[in-house]
Enzyme design. Structure first.
Site, PDB file in Angstrom:
ATOM      1  N   GLY A  46      72.722  24.010 -46.032  1.00 27.67           N
ATOM      2  CA  GLY A  46      72.677  24.903 -44.941  1.00 27.67           C
ATOM      3  C   GLY A  46      72.239  23.505 -43.201  1.00 27.67           C
ATOM      4  N   GLN A  51      70.912  19.614 -35.279  1.00 25.35           N
ATOM      5  CA  GLN A  51      70.859  19.190 -36.035  1.00 25.35           C
ATOM      6  C   GLN A  51      71.945  18.440 -35.363  1.00 25.35           C
ATOM      7  OE1 GLN A  51      70.366  21.101 -39.842  1.00 25.35           O
ATOM      8  NE2 GLN A  51      69.374  18.544 -40.322  1.00 25.35           N
ATOM      9  N   CYS A  94      66.860  17.059 -46.776  1.00 26.54           N
ATOM     10  CA  CYS A  94      67.639  17.186 -45.169  1.00 26.54           C
ATOM     11  C   CYS A  94      68.429  15.593 -45.077  1.00 26.54           C
ATOM     12  CB  CYS A  94      66.572  16.904 -44.079  1.00 26.54           C
ATOM     13  SG  CYS A  94      67.190  17.734 -42.672  1.00 26.54           S
ATOM     14  N   LEU A  95      70.322  16.874 -44.653  1.00 27.27           N
ATOM     15  CA  LEU A  95      71.431  16.157 -44.085  1.00 27.27           C
ATOM     16  C   LEU A  95      70.844  14.823 -42.910  1.00 27.27           C
ATOM     17  CD1 LEU A  95      73.767  18.572 -43.549  1.00 27.27           C
ATOM     18  CD2 LEU A  95      73.672  16.942 -45.589  1.00 27.27           C
ATOM     19  N   HIS A 136      62.770  26.408 -44.529  1.00 22.06           N
ATOM     20  CA  HIS A 136      63.473  24.858 -44.120  1.00 22.06           C
ATOM     21  C   HIS A 136      64.388  23.929 -42.599  1.00 22.06           C
ATOM     22  CE1 HIS A 136      65.197  20.474 -45.323  1.00 22.06           C
ATOM     23  NE2 HIS A 136      65.805  21.221 -44.256  1.00 22.06           N
ATOM     24  N   GLU A 137      65.280  25.646 -42.365  1.00 19.99           N
ATOM     25  CA  GLU A 137      66.046  25.348 -41.350  1.00 19.99           C
ATOM     26  C   GLU A 137      65.136  26.003 -40.560  1.00 19.99           C
ATOM     27  OE1 GLU A 137      68.588  23.808 -41.534  1.00 19.99           O
ATOM     28  OE2 GLU A 137      69.078  24.172 -43.786  1.00 19.99           O
ATOM     29  N   HIS A 140      63.257  23.734 -38.619  1.00 24.29           N
ATOM     30  CA  HIS A 140      64.191  22.242 -37.382  1.00 24.29           C
ATOM     31  C   HIS A 140      64.076  23.174 -36.073  1.00 24.29           C
ATOM     32  CE1 HIS A 140      66.017  19.476 -40.147  1.00 24.29           C
ATOM     33  NE2 HIS A 140      66.414  20.419 -40.927  1.00 24.29           N
TER      34      HIS A 140
HETATM   35  O1  GNR Z   1      71.502  20.867 -48.215  1.00 25.67           O
HETATM   36  C1  GNR Z   1      70.295  20.668 -47.911  1.00 25.67           C
HETATM   37  N1  GNR Z   1      69.687  21.257 -49.287  1.00 25.67           N
HETATM   38  C2  GNR Z   1      68.195  21.617 -49.596  1.00 25.67           C
HETATM   39  C3  GNR Z   1      67.982  21.215 -50.271  1.00 25.67           C
HETATM   40  C4  GNR Z   1      66.511  22.141 -50.612  1.00 25.67           C
HETATM   41  C5  GNR Z   1      65.905  22.428 -49.556  1.00 25.67           C
HETATM   42  C6  GNR Z   1      66.657  22.691 -48.115  1.00 25.67           C
HETATM   43  C7  GNR Z   1      68.029  21.897 -48.484  1.00 25.67           C
HETATM   44  S1  GNR Z   1      68.342  22.047 -46.702  1.00 25.67           S
HETATM   45  C8  GNR Z   1      69.904  20.826 -46.661  1.00 25.67           C
HETATM   46  C9  GNR Z   1      70.644  20.827 -45.499  1.00 25.67           C
HETATM   47  C10 GNR Z   1      69.293  20.729 -44.407  1.00 25.67           C
HETATM   48  O2  GNR Z   1      69.270  19.403 -43.783  1.00 25.67           O
HETATM   49  N2  GNR Z   1      69.338  21.582 -43.432  1.00 25.67           N
HETATM   50  O3  GNR Z   1      68.857  21.504 -41.934  1.00 25.67           O
HETATM   51 NI    NI Z   2      66.850  19.910 -42.802  1.00 22.91          NI
END
Ligand code: GNR
Ligand code: NI
Length: 168
Positions: A46, A51, A94-95, A136-137, A140
């Site tokens: 995601g 980001q 999270c990236l 999660h997204e 952000h």
């Molecule tokens: O790549 C991602 N893997 C992930 C694994 C578990 C819960 C959420 C994520 S999102 C993350 C990519 C990211 O940072 N998206 O904002």
């Molecule tokens: Ni993230």
């Protein structure tokens, strides 16, 4: 299409609240195409526009497995209409916080509304990894990172680790 640079903590733009999109047009689709390419390259499942330094309420996602066909999804102005009381713990990463992983609990099931790649309104239920990832997204979009749910000690350590990792 183009790869964009992914911002990492403690970049201040990651704390910004993203602004609603007015129209899903070709310019926005070009942004979403770049986001998807950047996400696949990372690789991640995601990515929120903030980001890559664009504080708009836009998310791309693909939670298909490595052996499955690609299944890109696009979310513009997403809203959570309802959330279950029961929680699902999941080891998140999270990236924007590379190489840090920790367990976060979120509602296990949610009902969502968003605009898709074509600007059409979609309403659907999400559970499992889909529910985890979209929440999660969407965090952000509010300037919230998964490490914000951890203790201050763990969060500070995570940021220090990322600073060390990304120092050149
Ligand atoms: O790549 C991602 N893997 C992930 C694994 C578990 C819960 C959420 C994520 S999102 C993350 C990519 C990211 O940072 N998206 O904002
Ligand atoms: Ni993230």
């Amino acid at each position: 299409m183009a790869l964009r640079e992914i911002l990492v903590v403690p970049h201040p733009v990651l704390k910004q609240v993203s602004q609603p999109v007015e129209t899903v047009d070709d310019e926005l689709r070009a942004l979403m195409d770049d986001m998807l390419e950047t996400m696949y390259d990372a690789p991640g499942i995601g990515l929120a526009a903030v980001q890559i330094g664009v504080p708009k309420r836009v998310i791309v996602m693909d939670i298909s497995g490595p052996e499955e066909p690609k299944a890109p999804q696009y979310f513009v102005n997403p809203e959570i209409l309802s959330a279950s009381d029961d929680r699902l713990p999941y080891e998140e990463g999270c990236l924007s916080v590379p190489e840090i992983y920790d367990e976060i609990e979120r509602p296990a099931r949610i009902r969502l509304r968003y605009l898709n790649y074509h600007g059409e309104t979609v309403e659907e239920d999400a559970e499992g990894l889909y529910a985890v990832c979209i929440q999660h997204e969407m965090d952000h979009l509010e300037g919230v990172l998964f490490i914000d749910y951890l203790s201050r000690l763990k969060r500070d350590r995570a940021v220090q680790k990322v600073k060390k990792l990304t120092r050149v």
